[in-house]
Design a protein around this motif. Structure first.
Motif, PDB file in Angstrom:
ATOM      1  N   VAL A  77      -0.305  -3.606   9.296  1.00 44.68           N
ATOM      2  CA  VAL A  77      -0.404  -4.060   7.986  1.00 44.68           C
ATOM      3  C   VAL A  77       0.697  -3.267   7.293  1.00 44.68           C
ATOM      4  CG1 VAL A  77      -1.535  -4.009   5.660  1.00 44.68           C
ATOM      5  CG2 VAL A  77      -2.835  -4.098   7.673  1.00 44.68           C
ATOM      6  N   LEU A  78       1.679  -4.263   6.737  1.00 44.49           N
ATOM      7  CA  LEU A  78       2.968  -3.529   5.733  1.00 44.49           C
ATOM      8  C   LEU A  78       2.419  -3.614   4.314  1.00 44.49           C
ATOM      9  CD1 LEU A  78       5.792  -2.826   5.304  1.00 44.49           C
ATOM     10  CD2 LEU A  78       6.264  -5.468   5.051  1.00 44.49           C
ATOM     11  N   CYS A  79       2.698  -2.193   4.031  1.00 45.33           N
ATOM     12  CA  CYS A  79       1.909  -2.208   2.653  1.00 45.33           C
ATOM     13  C   CYS A  79       2.902  -1.334   1.849  1.00 45.33           C
ATOM     14  CB  CYS A  79       0.791  -1.070   2.581  1.00 45.33           C
ATOM     15  SG  CYS A  79       0.107  -0.503   1.083  1.00 45.33           S
ATOM     16  N   ALA A  80       3.790  -2.086   0.895  1.00 46.04           N
ATOM     17  CA  ALA A  80       4.820  -1.563   0.167  1.00 46.04           C
ATOM     18  C   ALA A  80       5.025  -2.059  -1.390  1.00 46.04           C
ATOM     19  CB  ALA A  80       6.074  -2.079   0.903  1.00 46.04           C
ATOM     20  N   SER A  81       5.301  -1.023  -1.929  1.00 47.62           N
ATOM     21  CA  SER A  81       5.861  -1.386  -3.381  1.00 47.62           C
ATOM     22  C   SER A  81       7.329  -1.853  -3.364  1.00 47.62           C
ATOM     23  CB  SER A  81       5.690  -0.090  -4.224  1.00 47.62           C
ATOM     24  OG  SER A  81       6.632   1.110  -4.020  1.00 47.62           O
ATOM     25  N   HIS A  82       8.071  -2.103  -4.321  1.00 52.04           N
ATOM     26  CA  HIS A  82       9.360  -2.359  -4.223  1.00 52.04           C
ATOM     27  C   HIS A  82      10.223  -1.961  -5.703  1.00 52.04           C
ATOM     28  CE1 HIS A  82       9.764  -6.408  -6.664  1.00 52.04           C
ATOM     29  NE2 HIS A  82       8.537  -6.197  -6.823  1.00 52.04           N
ATOM     30  N   ALA A  83      11.454  -1.864  -5.432  1.00 51.79           N
ATOM     31  CA  ALA A  83      12.370  -1.410  -6.429  1.00 51.79           C
ATOM     32  C   ALA A  83      13.922  -2.138  -6.572  1.00 51.79           C
ATOM     33  CB  ALA A  83      12.581  -0.077  -6.751  1.00 51.79           C
ATOM     34  N   GLY A  84      14.172  -2.392  -7.289  1.00 52.46           N
ATOM     35  CA  GLY A  84      15.690  -2.927  -7.328  1.00 52.46           C
ATOM     36  C   GLY A  84      16.761  -2.162  -7.627  1.00 52.46           C
ATOM     37  N   VAL A  85      18.004  -2.253  -7.130  1.00 54.61           N
ATOM     38  CA  VAL A  85      19.071  -1.512  -7.502  1.00 54.61           C
ATOM     39  C   VAL A  85      20.135  -2.565  -7.448  1.00 54.61           C
ATOM     40  CG1 VAL A  85      20.530   0.492  -6.718  1.00 54.61           C
ATOM     41  CG2 VAL A  85      18.186   0.579  -6.315  1.00 54.61           C
ATOM     42  N   ASP A  86      20.762  -2.878  -8.862  1.00 53.32           N
ATOM     43  CA  ASP A  86      21.911  -3.936  -8.955  1.00 53.32           C
ATOM     44  C   ASP A  86      23.141  -3.240  -8.312  1.00 53.32           C
ATOM     45  OD1 ASP A  86      22.565  -2.673 -11.137  1.00 53.32           O
ATOM     46  OD2 ASP A  86      21.944  -4.175 -12.421  1.00 53.32           O
ATOM     47  N   ARG A  87      24.348  -4.164  -8.593  1.00 50.79           N
ATOM     48  CA  ARG A  87      25.464  -3.660  -8.072  1.00 50.79           C
ATOM     49  C   ARG A  87      26.145  -2.687  -9.143  1.00 50.79           C
ATOM     50  NH1 ARG A  87      25.703  -9.228  -6.490  1.00 50.79           N
ATOM     51  NH2 ARG A  87      26.834  -9.541  -4.479  1.00 50.79           N
ATOM     52  N   ARG A  88      25.472  -2.556 -10.041  1.00 48.94           N
ATOM     53  CA  ARG A  88      26.155  -1.495 -11.139  1.00 48.94           C
ATOM     54  C   ARG A  88      25.568  -0.191 -10.818  1.00 48.94           C
ATOM     55  NH1 ARG A  88      25.534  -6.273 -13.871  1.00 48.94           N
ATOM     56  NH2 ARG A  88      23.423  -5.400 -14.590  1.00 48.94           N
ATOM     57  N   GLY A 171     -14.792  -0.553   7.549  1.00 48.38           N
ATOM     58  CA  GLY A 171     -15.998  -1.211   7.474  1.00 48.38           C
ATOM     59  C   GLY A 171     -15.496  -2.451   6.925  1.00 48.38           C
ATOM     60  N   ASN A 172     -14.257  -2.793   6.789  1.00 46.07           N
ATOM     61  CA  ASN A 172     -13.666  -3.984   6.219  1.00 46.07           C
ATOM     62  C   ASN A 172     -12.841  -4.788   6.968  1.00 46.07           C
ATOM     63  OD1 ASN A 172     -15.394  -4.403   3.458  1.00 46.07           O
ATOM     64  ND2 ASN A 172     -14.307  -2.512   2.904  1.00 46.07           N
ATOM     65  N   LEU A 173     -11.778  -3.947   7.262  1.00 39.71           N
ATOM     66  CA  LEU A 173     -10.629  -4.516   7.987  1.00 39.71           C
ATOM     67  C   LEU A 173     -10.561  -4.313   9.568  1.00 39.71           C
ATOM     68  CD1 LEU A 173      -8.012  -6.451   7.702  1.00 39.71           C
ATOM     69  CD2 LEU A 173      -6.652  -4.312   7.233  1.00 39.71           C
ATOM     70  N   PRO A 178      -8.048  -1.691  16.467  1.00 46.09           N
ATOM     71  CA  PRO A 178      -7.072  -0.680  15.919  1.00 46.09           C
ATOM     72  C   PRO A 178      -6.402  -1.340  14.722  1.00 46.09           C
ATOM     73  CG  PRO A 178      -6.866  -0.412  18.260  1.00 46.09           C
ATOM     74  CD  PRO A 178      -7.684  -2.005  17.985  1.00 46.09           C
ATOM     75  N   VAL A 179      -6.191  -0.614  13.492  1.00 49.47           N
ATOM     76  CA  VAL A 179      -5.581  -1.238  12.644  1.00 49.47           C
ATOM     77  C   VAL A 179      -4.095  -0.075  12.202  1.00 49.47           C
ATOM     78  CG1 VAL A 179      -5.341  -1.507   9.993  1.00 49.47           C
ATOM     79  CG2 VAL A 179      -7.343  -2.007  11.324  1.00 49.47           C
ATOM     80  N   VAL A 180      -3.128  -0.613  12.486  1.00 52.77           N
ATOM     81  CA  VAL A 180      -1.835   0.073  12.284  1.00 52.77           C
ATOM     82  C   VAL A 180      -1.172  -0.258  10.740  1.00 52.77           C
ATOM     83  CG1 VAL A 180       0.416   0.601  13.019  1.00 52.77           C
ATOM     84  CG2 VAL A 180      -1.192   0.154  14.407  1.00 52.77           C
ATOM     85  N   VAL A 203       0.238   5.297   9.661  1.00 52.38           N
ATOM     86  CA  VAL A 203      -0.801   5.812  10.273  1.00 52.38           C
ATOM     87  C   VAL A 203      -1.694   4.581  11.109  1.00 52.38           C
ATOM     88  CG1 VAL A 203      -1.239   7.242   8.230  1.00 52.38           C
ATOM     89  CG2 VAL A 203      -2.270   4.900   8.449  1.00 52.38           C
ATOM     90  N   LEU A 204      -2.641   5.053  12.072  1.00 54.34           N
ATOM     91  CA  LEU A 204      -3.420   4.176  12.765  1.00 54.34           C
ATOM     92  C   LEU A 204      -4.813   4.614  12.522  1.00 54.34           C
ATOM     93  CD1 LEU A 204      -4.138   2.591  15.586  1.00 54.34           C
ATOM     94  CD2 LEU A 204      -4.060   4.714  16.560  1.00 54.34           C
ATOM     95  N   PHE A 205      -5.658   3.371  12.242  1.00 54.57           N
ATOM     96  CA  PHE A 205      -7.073   3.487  11.850  1.00 54.57           C
ATOM     97  C   PHE A 205      -7.843   3.385  13.353  1.00 54.57           C
ATOM     98  CE2 PHE A 205     -11.496   2.117  10.892  1.00 54.57           C
ATOM     99  CZ  PHE A 205     -11.919   3.273  10.397  1.00 54.57           C
ATOM    100  N   ASP A 206      -8.260   4.449  13.874  1.00 59.63           N
ATOM    101  CA  ASP A 206      -8.999   4.386  15.074  1.00 59.63           C
ATOM    102  C   ASP A 206     -10.597   4.118  14.812  1.00 59.63           C
ATOM    103  OD1 ASP A 206     -10.397   4.990  17.374  1.00 59.63           O
ATOM    104  OD2 ASP A 206      -9.253   6.477  17.967  1.00 59.63           O
ATOM    105  N   ALA A 207     -10.791   2.436  15.299  1.00 58.11           N
ATOM    106  CA  ALA A 207     -12.127   2.122  14.921  1.00 58.11           C
ATOM    107  C   ALA A 207     -13.083   2.739  15.458  1.00 58.11           C
ATOM    108  CB  ALA A 207     -12.111   0.749  15.168  1.00 58.11           C
ATOM    109  N   ALA A 208     -13.077   3.310  16.893  1.00 57.19           N
ATOM    110  CA  ALA A 208     -13.910   4.074  17.784  1.00 57.19           C
ATOM    111  C   ALA A 208     -14.351   5.453  17.025  1.00 57.19           C
ATOM    112  CB  ALA A 208     -13.481   4.161  19.078  1.00 57.19           C
TER     113      ALA A 208
END
Length: 233
Positions: A77-88, A171-173, A178-180, A203-208
């Motif tokens: 899973v890629l989990c990300a916010s974002h922000a712009g930085v323009d040429r100026r 419990g959901n995903l 494993p979930v990375v 992070v790694l979610f270790d299901a076991a």
């Protein structure tokens, strides 16, 4: 980490803004180079700002799509916010394709949320704008730390998205595999310029074992090269 890319289910919790999908690293993060089924497809978990928006039902639906090979499968899973930085050099702004001569806010939802949070306008839930409501409350909750420093806005949203996702994964995903999770901030630049990614957590979610394991020490050695923009990209 020993997982088979061709048996990896890719998912993302990022803002739906189209600028987030123009970077060369996007294919690599979401399986574009994987030889197996799925190709460049990724299960979308995120809403405005990158905050997870599909809830428990969406995560369970994603989990039901994992490979049947229990020894080689995992979810990335890629989990990300974002922000712009323009040429100026203006932050939280970017000049988009076919909009020459002007910049627009980026991330617009996060910037609008900060504007509301620093105003005296009371919160009023809107059932037709639930994702924006969540973004507003997310920024409002961090206002004491953030103040009116809009340059740190993406960091606040990134942390909130990551925390919420980590709360929902067990419990959901996990679905007994494993979930990375890689979290961070996508840095958008003007059209024609390379974008960048600033990692925050790995992070790694270790299901076991039913808990998260910090794997940040592996990021530099195993993933950093894959996230670099290609020459001329």
């Amino acid at each position: 980490m020993g997982y088979d890319v061709s048996h990896t289910l890719f998912a993302n919790s990022i803002c739906p803004d189209e600028v987030n999908r123009k970077s060369p690293y996007w294919d690599g993060l979401l399986g574009g180079e994987a030889p197996g089924p799925g190709g460049k497809m990724s299960f979308s978990l995120g809403g405005l700002g990158g905050l997870p928006s599909v809830g428990k039902t969406g995560l369970k639906a994603c989990a039901s799509h994992v490979s049947s090979d229990s020894k080689r499968r995992c979810i990335f899973v890629l989990c990300a916010s974002h922000a712009g930085v323009d040429r100026r050099g203006e932050t939280n702004a970017v000049s988009r394709a076919n909009q020459s001569g002007r910049s627009s806010t980026c991330c617009g939802a996060a910037v609008a949320s900060l504007k509301w949070a620093t105003s005296n306008v009371p919160f009023q839930a809107d059932p037709d704008d639930a994702q924006m409501d969540e973004c507003k409350l997310c920024v409002k909750a961090a206002l004491d730390d953030l103040g009116d420093d809009a340059s740190r806005l993406a960091d606040v949203v990134s942390r909130a998205a990551f925390d919420k996702l980590c709360k929902l994964i067990p419990g959901n995903l996990n679905h007994a595999c494993p979930v990375v999770v890689l979290s961070g901030i996508q840095l958008n630049t003007d059209d024609g310029l390379p974008d960048f990614f600033a990692p925050r957590s790995f992070v790694l979610f270790d299901a076991a074992a039913d808990h998260f394991v910090d794997k940040s020490d592996l990021f530099a050695t195993e993933l950093a090269a894959a996230l670099q923009p290609t020459p001329g990209g």
